[in-house]
Structures are given as structure tokens and as C-alpha cells.
Design an enzyme around this catalytic site. Structure first.
Site, PDB file in Angstrom:
ATOM      1  N   HIS A 181       0.418  37.804  28.080  1.00 35.33           N
ATOM      2  CA  HIS A 181       0.830  38.912  28.949  1.00 35.33           C
ATOM      3  C   HIS A 181       2.204  38.655  29.559  1.00 35.33           C
ATOM      4  O   HIS A 181       2.469  39.020  30.704  1.00 35.33           O
ATOM      5  CB  HIS A 181      -0.208  39.138  30.051  1.00 35.33           C
ATOM      6  CG  HIS A 181      -0.377  40.588  30.426  1.00 35.33           C
ATOM      7  ND1 HIS A 181      -1.426  41.351  29.974  1.00 35.33           N
ATOM      8  CD2 HIS A 181       0.365  41.414  31.200  1.00 35.33           C
ATOM      9  CE1 HIS A 181      -1.328  42.582  30.476  1.00 35.33           C
ATOM     10  NE2 HIS A 181      -0.246  42.635  31.228  1.00 35.33           N
ATOM     11  N   TYR A 194       9.807  43.292  39.239  1.00 36.32           N
ATOM     12  CA  TYR A 194       8.555  43.607  38.551  1.00 36.32           C
ATOM     13  C   TYR A 194       8.687  43.325  37.055  1.00 36.32           C
ATOM     14  O   TYR A 194       7.777  42.780  36.423  1.00 36.32           O
ATOM     15  CB  TYR A 194       8.169  45.067  38.782  1.00 36.32           C
ATOM     16  CG  TYR A 194       6.946  45.470  37.983  1.00 36.32           C
ATOM     17  CD1 TYR A 194       5.680  45.088  38.397  1.00 36.32           C
ATOM     18  CD2 TYR A 194       7.067  46.203  36.802  1.00 36.32           C
ATOM     19  CE1 TYR A 194       4.549  45.420  37.661  1.00 36.32           C
ATOM     20  CE2 TYR A 194       5.947  46.541  36.058  1.00 36.32           C
ATOM     21  CZ  TYR A 194       4.692  46.150  36.494  1.00 36.32           C
ATOM     22  OH  TYR A 194       3.589  46.479  35.750  1.00 36.32           O
ATOM     23  N   ARG A 254       2.294  36.883  32.934  1.00 35.07           N
ATOM     24  CA  ARG A 254       2.054  37.697  34.128  1.00 35.07           C
ATOM     25  C   ARG A 254       0.601  37.692  34.582  1.00 35.07           C
ATOM     26  O   ARG A 254       0.261  38.345  35.563  1.00 35.07           O
ATOM     27  CB  ARG A 254       2.502  39.136  33.859  1.00 35.07           C
ATOM     28  CG  ARG A 254       3.987  39.242  33.593  1.00 35.07           C
ATOM     29  CD  ARG A 254       4.363  40.553  32.914  1.00 35.07           C
ATOM     30  NE  ARG A 254       4.210  41.702  33.769  1.00 35.07           N
ATOM     31  CZ  ARG A 254       5.081  42.071  34.710  1.00 35.07           C
ATOM     32  NH1 ARG A 254       6.166  41.348  34.932  1.00 35.07           N
ATOM     33  NH2 ARG A 254       4.888  43.162  35.418  1.00 35.07           N
ATOM     34  N   LYS A 293      -4.924  42.626  21.895  1.00 40.06           N
ATOM     35  CA  LYS A 293      -3.769  41.946  22.482  1.00 40.06           C
ATOM     36  C   LYS A 293      -4.206  41.074  23.654  1.00 40.06           C
ATOM     37  O   LYS A 293      -4.987  41.513  24.498  1.00 40.06           O
ATOM     38  CB  LYS A 293      -2.745  42.978  22.957  1.00 40.06           C
ATOM     39  CG  LYS A 293      -1.482  42.407  23.594  1.00 40.06           C
ATOM     40  CD  LYS A 293      -0.542  43.555  23.950  1.00 40.06           C
ATOM     41  CE  LYS A 293       0.748  43.059  24.591  1.00 40.06           C
ATOM     42  NZ  LYS A 293       0.514  42.515  25.956  1.00 40.06           N
ATOM     43  N   TYR A 320      -6.324  49.612  28.654  1.00 42.67           N
ATOM     44  CA  TYR A 320      -7.054  48.732  29.555  1.00 42.67           C
ATOM     45  C   TYR A 320      -8.435  49.356  29.734  1.00 42.67           C
ATOM     46  O   TYR A 320      -8.549  50.536  30.046  1.00 42.67           O
ATOM     47  CB  TYR A 320      -6.385  48.653  30.926  1.00 42.67           C
ATOM     48  CG  TYR A 320      -5.074  47.910  30.958  1.00 42.67           C
ATOM     49  CD1 TYR A 320      -4.975  46.598  30.524  1.00 42.67           C
ATOM     50  CD2 TYR A 320      -3.924  48.534  31.454  1.00 42.67           C
ATOM     51  CE1 TYR A 320      -3.769  45.914  30.570  1.00 42.67           C
ATOM     52  CE2 TYR A 320      -2.718  47.861  31.512  1.00 42.67           C
ATOM     53  CZ  TYR A 320      -2.644  46.553  31.070  1.00 42.67           C
ATOM     54  OH  TYR A 320      -1.453  45.889  31.116  1.00 42.67           O
ATOM     55  N   THR A 335      -5.922  45.652  25.287  1.00 41.81           N
ATOM     56  CA  THR A 335      -5.488  44.450  25.995  1.00 41.81           C
ATOM     57  C   THR A 335      -6.687  43.816  26.692  1.00 41.81           C
ATOM     58  O   THR A 335      -7.391  44.478  27.457  1.00 41.81           O
ATOM     59  CB  THR A 335      -4.385  44.789  27.014  1.00 41.81           C
ATOM     60  OG1 THR A 335      -3.264  45.337  26.306  1.00 41.81           O
ATOM     61  CG2 THR A 335      -3.940  43.557  27.763  1.00 41.81           C
ATOM     62  N   SER A 358       1.679  52.385  27.363  1.00 43.28           N
ATOM     63  CA  SER A 358       0.703  51.700  28.202  1.00 43.28           C
ATOM     64  C   SER A 358      -0.207  52.683  28.919  1.00 43.28           C
ATOM     65  O   SER A 358       0.189  53.803  29.262  1.00 43.28           O
ATOM     66  CB  SER A 358       1.433  50.848  29.235  1.00 43.28           C
ATOM     67  OG  SER A 358       0.533  50.322  30.196  1.00 43.28           O
ATOM     68  N   ASP A 371       3.622  38.285  20.927  1.00 41.57           N
ATOM     69  CA  ASP A 371       4.602  38.623  21.947  1.00 41.57           C
ATOM     70  C   ASP A 371       4.624  37.511  22.988  1.00 41.57           C
ATOM     71  O   ASP A 371       3.936  36.506  22.847  1.00 41.57           O
ATOM     72  CB  ASP A 371       4.354  40.013  22.554  1.00 41.57           C
ATOM     73  CG  ASP A 371       3.282  40.047  23.641  1.00 41.57           C
ATOM     74  OD1 ASP A 371       2.684  39.009  23.963  1.00 41.57           O
ATOM     75  OD2 ASP A 371       3.049  41.150  24.168  1.00 41.57           O
ATOM     76  N   GLN A 396      -1.899  51.694  24.181  1.00 38.64           N
ATOM     77  CA  GLN A 396      -2.468  50.465  24.732  1.00 38.64           C
ATOM     78  C   GLN A 396      -3.527  50.822  25.765  1.00 38.64           C
ATOM     79  O   GLN A 396      -3.280  51.598  26.684  1.00 38.64           O
ATOM     80  CB  GLN A 396      -1.366  49.607  25.361  1.00 38.64           C
ATOM     81  CG  GLN A 396      -1.849  48.330  26.025  1.00 38.64           C
ATOM     82  CD  GLN A 396      -2.120  48.523  27.500  1.00 38.64           C
ATOM     83  OE1 GLN A 396      -1.538  49.377  28.151  1.00 38.64           O
ATOM     84  NE2 GLN A 396      -3.038  47.744  28.032  1.00 38.64           N
TER      85      GLN A 396
END
Length: 410
Positions: A300, A54, A303, A276, A160, A186, A136, A331, A158
Site C-alpha cells: 500500500h 497525504y 501507508r 492487491k 475496498y 485491495t 479508487s 507496486d 478498485q
């Protein structure tokens, strides 16, 4: 003819100083790790395949991930000579506050699956190093517990954006009340990327045991003991979930989010805001016009969309066009202090590490994260000295040449 003589003990003594043994096995392993790749190899030996993959894996054929790494390998440094670099300063100002090093810990999901110490190890290591830690939405430690582990340092949350806006903003409110200074939104996840390693491994929360899972775990008893004897894995910011990672992400992520939604989020957040997942210049310009404080160029970690743009290649153009209006962060693909120095030289204000941090975490918990930070800090300092610069502000595009391997066809 050489004149020979029998060696005398007093001559041999300075040449035969034995290193004091390190009896602590974890410290011995970590001290032997000289690079992030060394930590990666330790992590792979000590972590079951599903959580390691992962961390390690990307989307589909993992082309984006490989290209991001290749971009950092395809650089040439251009050093200056005869500069006084006896003292090197690696600190800088990021989003209005000082950081001791030009990188921070990126937000990572399922972190206690990698090592039972999870986000607490990352946050406390960041506090000790004087760098930001990002939690996250998919983290496995509560917002308030991360604050307790890093009470006086830089904590970023972070976000979502979920289909359930009320629940999303409830998290934002919790982060603000806990004293998190930066919201990291993100934006490259309208749906989950196709992470085929997770599918093949049956990676789910909680883990699904199979004969293969058990056989893979036999040589890794410490991981299983820690996993089974600590608090059951759950998302600190979410309800409990039973299913695959991809199913969870598809349930959560909202494909209808727009720039207007982002402007609304910005109006709700009292601190600084960074976006991001930016992957082209036009989107960066739109974000700058909205007044965001920072833009993180990122795909990401390879990913989400495979064959996505390479953030490191985008960096010079985005810095040139919008760098005066917003801080540009980077990043994806960073695996060494030299990578970080190259990014700063090409205009990035700041960088974030994800896999490098998790390799250290899997290799040795909090001590492993400390080792990751030490390795990168030493590499940054050494690279700066060899380039002939004594502080980050002296780094400039002329110190780096991006060698060309992939170029668009006419």
C-alpha cells in the site's frame, strides 16, 4: 605556441543557436522536468502542505516506504552488448489485452484534492498512452464520468470491501455496467494505517482551515482558485463525509473479510479479478488456488503496516511459485522507468504507479500526468536499449542483481 585568430561570425553561428522561448509557464515547468523527482519538487511548490503530505507520506515512521525505495536503488543491471536495439517494443499483454507500456495508473483516493482535474486527468492521459487507469473506491469522480473520459481504454475499479456489503456490491455492479474490465480488490486494509502526517496537518474532508493552512496557501493561489471554483469535493462512490481521513477509513473498512468473502466477490464479478496488497508467498498460493487472474504485490505504498515486507524483494519467489497460475503485478516504491524494467525482468507482468502519477497531476493537471508517462516511457526505452533488449519478453532475471542491504538474522 598556439596559432590564434579572431573568431569569424560564420564559425560561431553553429555554436550559438538559441532555444525558442516557451511562453506558456506550465509547459515551461513541465518541459524542464526530466525525472519524477523533478515533478515532485514542482508539485510541492504548487500544492498546499496537507494534500501534498497525504500523497507523500506513509504510515507511522515511514520505514516501509523508505525501504521500498531503497530496494529499487539497491539493484545492479547486467547489460548485454552488440545487440540490435534500433527498434524497441514496450507493449505487452496484461490480463488478456494489449497495453502500450508495462505500467498503469494505480487507484488513488481524494484525487481532486491534489488537483481539481483529478481522475479525469488521469483517465484521459491513460487513454492517450494506451495504459490502464484504476479508479479508487475513495475516488472523487464518478464511475460513469471516468468511463466517459476513457471510453475505449482499460478501466479498472478498485474495491475496498465495506462493512455494508450491499453498498460495496452496488459499486461493483455500477463498474460492471459502465464497462470496467477489471476489479482490483485491495485486501491490506482491515483498518486504516496510522498516517501521522495527516493527523498533524488536520487533513480532513472538507479541509479544516487554520491560520497555518491559510499562511501555507498564500503562495499557492492557483490551487485555491481551482478548488473553490469547481464542484465541491465529495466521494463519487460514497455519501458526503465530514471528518478526518482515518475516521472515514475506519468507518468503512471491514476487519472480518476472509478468503471466503473474496471467493464470493469473484463469483459476482463478470470480468477479470486482481487482488492487491499481497505480502507473503502463502497468501499468494491461496489466491492462485482460488483462481484469481492477477496478484499485486504491494504494501500500500508504505501507508498501512509500517515495517511491512518489501514487495520488490518478494517478487522473484512469488513469480517462481505461482507465476504460472496467475499474473504477478507489482507496486510500491516505483519512481523511474528503470524500476519498472527491473520489476519486469524479475518476472512481474505489470506494474502500477501511484505517487509518480500524483506528482505529475499536482505539477500540471492533465499535462503533468502526460509528462509523468512520457518520462517513464523514455526511461523504460532507454534502459532496455542499454541492457541490449528490444522487447519486454527478452528481459530475464539475469539482467538484474538485487544487492543485499537488509537480511534476516540467523
Amino acid at each position: 605556441m598556439l596559432e590564434r585568430r579572431f573568431p569569424r561570425p560564420r564559425d560561431l553561428a553553429p555554436l550559438m543557436r538559441f532555444k525558442a522561448p516557451q511562453w506558456n509557464a506550465k509547459r515551461r515547468r513541465l518541459e524542464a522536468a526530466l525525472t519524477i523527482d523533478d515533478l515532485r519538487r514542482i508539485a510541492q511548490r504548487r500544492t498546499p502542505k496537507a494534500p501534498f503530505d497525504y500523497t507523500e507520506g506513509g504510515a507511522e515512521a515511514e520505514i516501509s516506504m523508505g525501504r521500498a525505495r531503497q530496494a529499487f536503488e539497491d539493484i545492479q543491471f547486467n547489460p548485454g552488448i552488440l545487440r540490435d536495439v534500433s527498434v524497441v517494443d514496450t507493449s505487452s499483454t496484461v490480463l488478456g489485452a494489449t497495453v502500450a507500456l508495462p505500467f498503469g495508473i494505480a487507484p488513488t483516493g481524494f484525487t481532486r484534492m491534489m488537483n481539481a482535474e483529478g481522475e479525469i486527468a488521469g483517465a484521459s492521459a491513460a487513454a492517450a498512452a494506451g495504459i490502464p487507469f484504476a479508479l479508487s473506491t475513495m475516488g472523487t469522480t464518478a464511475i460513469e464520468d471516468v468511463k466517459a473520459a476513457n471510453p475505449d481504454g482499460r478501466n479498472w475499479f478498485q474495491l475496498y470491501m465495506w462493512k455494508d456489503r450491499e453498498r460495496s456490491m452496488a459499486l461493483v455492479d455500477r463498474a460492471a455496467k459502465a464497462g470496467f474490465d477489471t476489479l482490483l480488490v485491495t485486501v491490506d486494509v482491515p483498518v486504516a494505517g496510522a498516517r501521522l502526517r495527516d493527523k498533524r496537518n488536520g487533513f480532513s474532508i472538507p479541509p479544516q482551515l487554520t491560520l497555518g493552512t491559510v499562511l501555507n496557501a498564500i503562495p499557492r493561489p492557483e490551487w485555491w482558485i481551482n478548488f473553490l471554483t469547481t464542484e465541491p469535493l465529495a466521494f463519487a462512490s460514497l455519501d458526503r463525509w465530514s471528518g478526518t481521513v482515518g475516521e472515514l477509513l475506519d468507518t468503512m473498512f471491514d476487519p472480518t473479510v476472509t478468503f471466503e468473502d473474496l471467493a464470493w466477490i469473484k463469483s459476482q464479478w463478470p470480468g477479470t479479478l486482481v487482488v492487491k496488497g499481497v505480502q507473503n508467498l502463502e497468501d499468494a498460493k491461496k489466491l492462485a488456488s482460488l483462481g484469481v487472474d492477477g496478484i499485486t504485490l504491494s504494501n500500500h505504498g508504505g501507508r498501512q503496516l509500517d515495517r511491512a515486507p518489501i514487495p520488490f524483494h518478494l517478487l522473484p519467489e512469488v513469480v517462481r511459485e505461482v507465476g504460472m497460475d496467475a499474473e504477478i503485478h507489482l507496486d510500491t516504491g516505483i519512481r523511474s522507468g528503470a524500476d519498472i524494467v527491473a520489476a519486469i525482468a524479475l518476472g512481474a507482468r505489470f506494474t502500477m504507479i501511484g505517487r509518480a502519477y500524483l506528482y505529475g497531476l499536482m505539477a500540471g493537471g492533465r499535462e503533468g500526468v502526460d509528462r509523468t508517462i512520457t518520462i517513464l516511457a523514455d526511461q523504460i526505452t532507454r534502459t532496455m536499449r542499454l541492457l541490449g533488449v528490444k522487447d519486454l519478453a527478452e528481459l530475464e532475471p539475469g539482467h538484474v542483481t538485487q544487492l543485499q542491504r537488509l537480511a534476516p538474522r540467523a
